[in-house]
Design an enzyme around this catalytic site. Structure first.
Site, PDB file in Angstrom:
ATOM      1  N   ARG A 232      37.645  30.430  31.727  1.00 23.66           N
ATOM      2  CA  ARG A 232      38.434  31.234  32.646  1.00 23.66           C
ATOM      3  C   ARG A 232      39.246  32.221  31.826  1.00 23.66           C
ATOM      4  O   ARG A 232      39.703  31.904  30.715  1.00 23.66           O
ATOM      5  CB  ARG A 232      39.376  30.363  33.488  1.00 23.66           C
ATOM      6  CG  ARG A 232      38.695  29.581  34.605  1.00 23.66           C
ATOM      7  CD  ARG A 232      38.192  30.503  35.703  1.00 23.66           C
ATOM      8  NE  ARG A 232      37.694  29.786  36.862  1.00 23.66           N
ATOM      9  CZ  ARG A 232      36.431  29.430  37.046  1.00 23.66           C
ATOM     10  NH1 ARG A 232      35.531  29.712  36.103  1.00 23.66           N
ATOM     11  NH2 ARG A 232      36.056  28.799  38.151  1.00 23.66           N
ATOM     12  N   GLU A 260      41.232  39.907  35.925  1.00 25.87           N
ATOM     13  CA  GLU A 260      39.854  39.907  36.394  1.00 25.87           C
ATOM     14  C   GLU A 260      39.835  40.227  37.884  1.00 25.87           C
ATOM     15  O   GLU A 260      40.581  39.587  38.638  1.00 25.87           O
ATOM     16  CB  GLU A 260      39.214  38.549  36.129  1.00 25.87           C
ATOM     17  CG  GLU A 260      37.728  38.504  36.416  1.00 25.87           C
ATOM     18  CD  GLU A 260      37.102  37.172  36.059  1.00 25.87           C
ATOM     19  OE1 GLU A 260      36.488  36.572  36.956  1.00 25.87           O
ATOM     20  OE2 GLU A 260      37.229  36.734  34.895  1.00 25.87           O
ATOM     21  N   HIS A 279      31.769  38.009  34.634  1.00 25.34           N
ATOM     22  CA  HIS A 279      31.876  36.664  35.213  1.00 25.34           C
ATOM     23  C   HIS A 279      30.589  36.283  35.951  1.00 25.34           C
ATOM     24  O   HIS A 279      30.599  36.001  37.154  1.00 25.34           O
ATOM     25  CB  HIS A 279      33.079  36.574  36.160  1.00 25.34           C
ATOM     26  CG  HIS A 279      33.527  35.140  36.364  1.00 25.34           C
ATOM     27  ND1 HIS A 279      34.812  34.798  36.741  1.00 25.34           N
ATOM     28  CD2 HIS A 279      32.857  33.957  36.254  1.00 25.34           C
ATOM     29  CE1 HIS A 279      34.907  33.484  36.860  1.00 25.34           C
ATOM     30  NE2 HIS A 279      33.730  32.956  36.573  1.00 25.34           N
TER      31      HIS A 279
END
Length: 317
Positions: A232, A260, A279
């Site tokens: 993450r 993000e 991602h």
């Protein structure tokens, strides 16, 4: 009594769903404002839409007064736990452990190999029609440190086995012994970092891991080492990483970032020695069949009042 199950995949496309619930399709829609398929109060098991923004995922929760289970299709659940304040006590939150092992491990190895062998530079040179050979480091004979040695970390090591790495160093929250060797506890990480040529992050985002890769962590990495993040974004202090990248001491390959999505103009986009993917660790053709198998198994357990798998927490407990 009939109850609803909300699925982010069309139920008629999933073979083997148990009889009993009324299955309703809801994936939030492309804009996140898709109408609810039924009364949220009748939903007993909510399967969270995949690859949607956090507000979309949590939008129905307040009205789901009869909810008993939340099932994610992600291994990490940090975006859902942030919205559990609106959920009644006694609701079980389950993650999708095992669904993304294959895809994420594949991408981790792709990022390692692409970074070490300089593939981004070759792609840019191809666009310029420029032919120039360079000598690059191989993955062979390198020491690889995996931080977060769970299912995904183990799957990464599976794929490292054929690349003749010198050593795989495993780190998890608590130490243990596996058939492959020792898994070191996080407390030993500072002493292990200077040994690694490649550091792969596959840890969940928790209070313990948030900001774990800070200036001190990065300073302990050896000169020329590669940092790979398939965990993450907030596990890494972006400002501290930028300083190391701009100095040229470290390189990085990031499938996740903080912030993000990474906004246009952010200095991380153009930092030297960094490869960024948006991602997509779990977003491959391997996702759908594994997700469907998980849902069929989990819903069969739910309908038959059997213990559920991958329960992360129970609200109010």
């Amino acid at each position: 009594m009939t109850y609803d199950v909300w699925l982010p995949l069309p139920p008629e496309e999933i073979k083997g769903l148990p009889e009993g619930p009324r299955y309703l399709f809801w994936n939030g829609g492309d804009d996140g404002e898709q109408d609810f398929p039924g009364d949220p109060a009748d939903c007993a098991l909510y399967v969270v839409p995949y690859m949607r923004r956090q507000p979309v995922k949590t939008r129905p929760l307040r009205a789901m007064t009869g909810l008993r289970v939340i099932q994610t299709l992600t291994a990490g659940v940090d975006d859902i736990t942030a919205g559990l304040g609106e959920v009644a006590p006694g609701v079980r939150l389950c993650n999708a452990s095992g669904v993304h092992d294959t895809s994420t491990a594949e991408l981790a190895l792709t990022l390692v190999l692409a970074s070490l062998r300089g593939i981004p530079g070759f792609v840019r040179a191809q666009g310029d029609e420029h032919w120039q050979g360079v000598f690059r480091p191989a993955l062979a004979d390198r020491k690889v440190l995996i931080v977060g040695y769970g299912a995904i970390g183990s799957a990464i090591e599976d794929r490292l086995a054929s690349f003749e790495v010198e050593r795989v160093i495993r780190v998890a929250r608590s130490g243990r012994t596996t058939a492959r060797g020792a898994v070191h506890p996080l407390t030993e990480l500072p002493a292990l970092l200077p040994e690694a040529d490649v550091v792969i992050l596959s840890t969940p985002l928790t209070d313990e891991t948030r900001g774990m890769v800070d200036a001190g962590f990065l300073a302990r990495m050896k000169d020329g080492a590669l940092l790979v993040n398939v965990a993450r974004g907030p596990v890494v202090d972006t400002g501290a990483l930028l300083k190391e990248l701009e100095s040229g001491r470290l390189t990085a390959a990031l499938d996740v970032t903080d912030p993000e999505p990474l906004p246009p103009g952010h200095p991380l986009w153009r930092a030297p020695g960094v490869l960024i993917t948006p991602h997509v660790g779990g977003a491959s053709s391997a996702f759908r069949p594994r997700a469907e198998r998980l849902l069929v198994d989990q819903l069969t357990r739910f309908v038959n009042h059997e213990p559920l798998r991958h329960v992360v927490l129970t609200t109010g407990a």
